[in-house]
Design an enzyme around this catalytic site. Sequence first.
Site, PDB file in Angstrom:
ATOM      1  N   SER A  77       5.873   5.049   8.547  1.00  0.00           N
ATOM      2  CA  SER A  77       5.218   4.775   7.269  1.00  0.00           C
ATOM      3  C   SER A  77       6.174   5.144   6.144  1.00  0.00           C
ATOM      4  O   SER A  77       6.770   6.225   6.149  1.00  0.00           O
ATOM      5  CB  SER A  77       3.938   5.587   7.140  1.00  0.00           C
ATOM      6  N   ASN A 131       5.997  -1.553  11.289  1.00  0.00           N
ATOM      7  CA  ASN A 131       5.204  -1.061  10.157  1.00  0.00           C
ATOM      8  C   ASN A 131       5.540  -1.887   8.897  1.00  0.00           C
ATOM      9  O   ASN A 131       6.202  -2.917   9.005  1.00  0.00           O
ATOM     10  CB  ASN A 131       5.520   0.429   9.941  1.00  0.00           C
ATOM     11  N   ASN A 165       0.835  -1.197   0.000  1.00  0.00           N
ATOM     12  CA  ASN A 165       0.000   0.000   0.000  1.00  0.00           C
ATOM     13  C   ASN A 165       0.866   1.241   0.000  1.00  0.00           C
ATOM     14  O   ASN A 165       1.951   1.262   0.563  1.00  0.00           O
ATOM     15  CB  ASN A 165      -0.979  -0.005   1.186  1.00  0.00           C
ATOM     16  N   PHE A 216      -1.190   8.342   4.053  1.00  0.00           N
ATOM     17  CA  PHE A 216      -1.938   9.036   5.121  1.00  0.00           C
ATOM     18  C   PHE A 216      -3.174   9.762   4.582  1.00  0.00           C
ATOM     19  O   PHE A 216      -3.352  10.965   4.793  1.00  0.00           O
ATOM     20  CB  PHE A 216      -1.052  10.041   5.873  1.00  0.00           C
ATOM     21  N   LYS A 250       5.899   3.650  16.942  1.00  0.00           N
ATOM     22  CA  LYS A 250       5.810   2.576  15.934  1.00  0.00           C
ATOM     23  C   LYS A 250       7.007   2.657  14.992  1.00  0.00           C
ATOM     24  O   LYS A 250       7.279   3.695  14.389  1.00  0.00           O
ATOM     25  CB  LYS A 250       4.494   2.695  15.149  1.00  0.00           C
ATOM     26  N   ASN A 254       5.319   5.888   3.189  1.00  0.00           N
ATOM     27  CA  ASN A 254       4.613   6.573   2.113  1.00  0.00           C
ATOM     28  C   ASN A 254       4.506   8.086   2.256  1.00  0.00           C
ATOM     29  O   ASN A 254       3.798   8.731   1.500  1.00  0.00           O
ATOM     30  CB  ASN A 254       3.218   5.964   1.956  1.00  0.00           C
ATOM     31  N   THR A 255       5.161   8.641   3.266  1.00  0.00           N
ATOM     32  CA  THR A 255       5.216  10.094   3.392  1.00  0.00           C
ATOM     33  C   THR A 255       6.686  10.468   3.393  1.00  0.00           C
ATOM     34  O   THR A 255       7.440  10.003   4.247  1.00  0.00           O
ATOM     35  CB  THR A 255       4.541  10.558   4.701  1.00  0.00           C
TER      36      THR A 255
END
Length: 418
Positions: free
Chosen positions: A220, A291, A154, A158, A260, A222-223
């Site tokens: 994460s 994560n 994925n 966010f 996390k 993705n940022t």
Amino acid sequence: MGRFSEYASMVMDKAQKFGRLRSLSIVTAGATALFMGVTAYHNQDNLFGTFVMPALRCLPAETSHNFAVWACKHRLYPASEYPDDLNLHTKFFGRLISNPVGIAAGFDKNGEAIEGLHDLGFGFIEIGTVTPAPQAGNPKPRVFRLSDDRAIINRYGFNSEGAQPVLQRLRHERQKEDFNGVIGVNLGRNRRTRNAVDDYVLGVQTFGPVADYLVVNVSSPNTRGLRDLQSKQRLQELLEAVNNARAGLTENPNVPVLLKLSPDLELQDMRDIVNVITKKKSRVDGLIVANTTVTRENLQDTSTAVQGGGLSGKPLRKRTTQMVAQMYALTNGRIPIIGVGGISSGYDAYEKIEAGASYVQIYTALVYEGPELVERVKEQLSILIAEKGFDNVQDAVGSNYRDYLPPTRAEQNSKPAQ
Ligand SMILES: Cc1cc2nc3c(=O)[nH]c(=O)nc-3n(C[C@H](O)[C@H](O)[C@H](O)COP(=O)(O)O)c2cc1C
């Protein structure tokens, strides 16, 4: 039905490869199947695994995710009647929970489905990631199934309704007299924010009063730049600010703060992190390990594996268990760990626990197995705990962590050359 499931997955995969998934007819057929399945399930056992889940897998991954949240929100899944065995009852940062199995962040990003998730039998629920201001996330498509690998990639980035609507929902939950579930809020930053620390501070101020725990999510993939916040100096600065914000809360100033982590950290990064989180000013109450990963190793579905984003599910199991053991060893078992990554059975959950996790979370396996998985994991876990001679899950925590540690350089060198 097993054949139907395989056939449905095959059709889905093929269709995905040729980019035809968003055709209206498939969506409509999938939605109809979901409604039929949910309705029929009330009268028939095991229908989810054999009918509803394969039907959901015919839909594009994000559409089926949205359906699943919607079904939980409207409490369409039948509530679990499985009585959690006493050996699963445990303390969770001061609260008593009936089992140590939680739903990981990213499923219910906006806190819409809390009670529906509680119905499924989870011992605690983590919502989010929530960003202070609303944001759309990355362009679609941004979620991909790797069915042969029992994995997902994925790159949501966010997508969040923002703090205010989520806060309203949480306040509403808290007012209910018949619901007392443990709710954690996973906090993130907005993409456009100049100073990331400010966003986490806002998150603490907003959700501290209503949450049972908060998660500082700096892992994460993705940022852009988010994971740099795990570096020693920046983490120290961030956690000091977070702890100051918590101390300033008039309501719930002792709300536990968890960190996390990414599974892609090296041993030295982990040492640096432990150094920071064991200092008084920048301490945390718990860790979530881990994560999604940006690595792509030993995957069957090589064509989907090229998609950018975080990989979750089965391929993540071994690495995250190893990392749980590493963090358990580095912290001398003094900081509670939530183990997450590739858990799809009670055996996997037990593995994380004996490696050092006090609690576990699940996400990706739920996509493949359906809500019945929650009961199955708890039942198997309870049996294993008894079989291993422990009275309670707490006694099993870290009982075998050494077995999961990676070999040291000296151990590697002492191996005879092949
Ligand atoms: C579709 C998807 C979205 C996710 N979104 C988030 C998120 O918003 N915040 C977060 O901390 N973790 C997020 N995660 C990571 C999960 O919480 C979990 O750490 C990871 O998937 C490993 O567990 P699993 O193998 O059981 O899925 C997401 C995972 C998936 C599959």
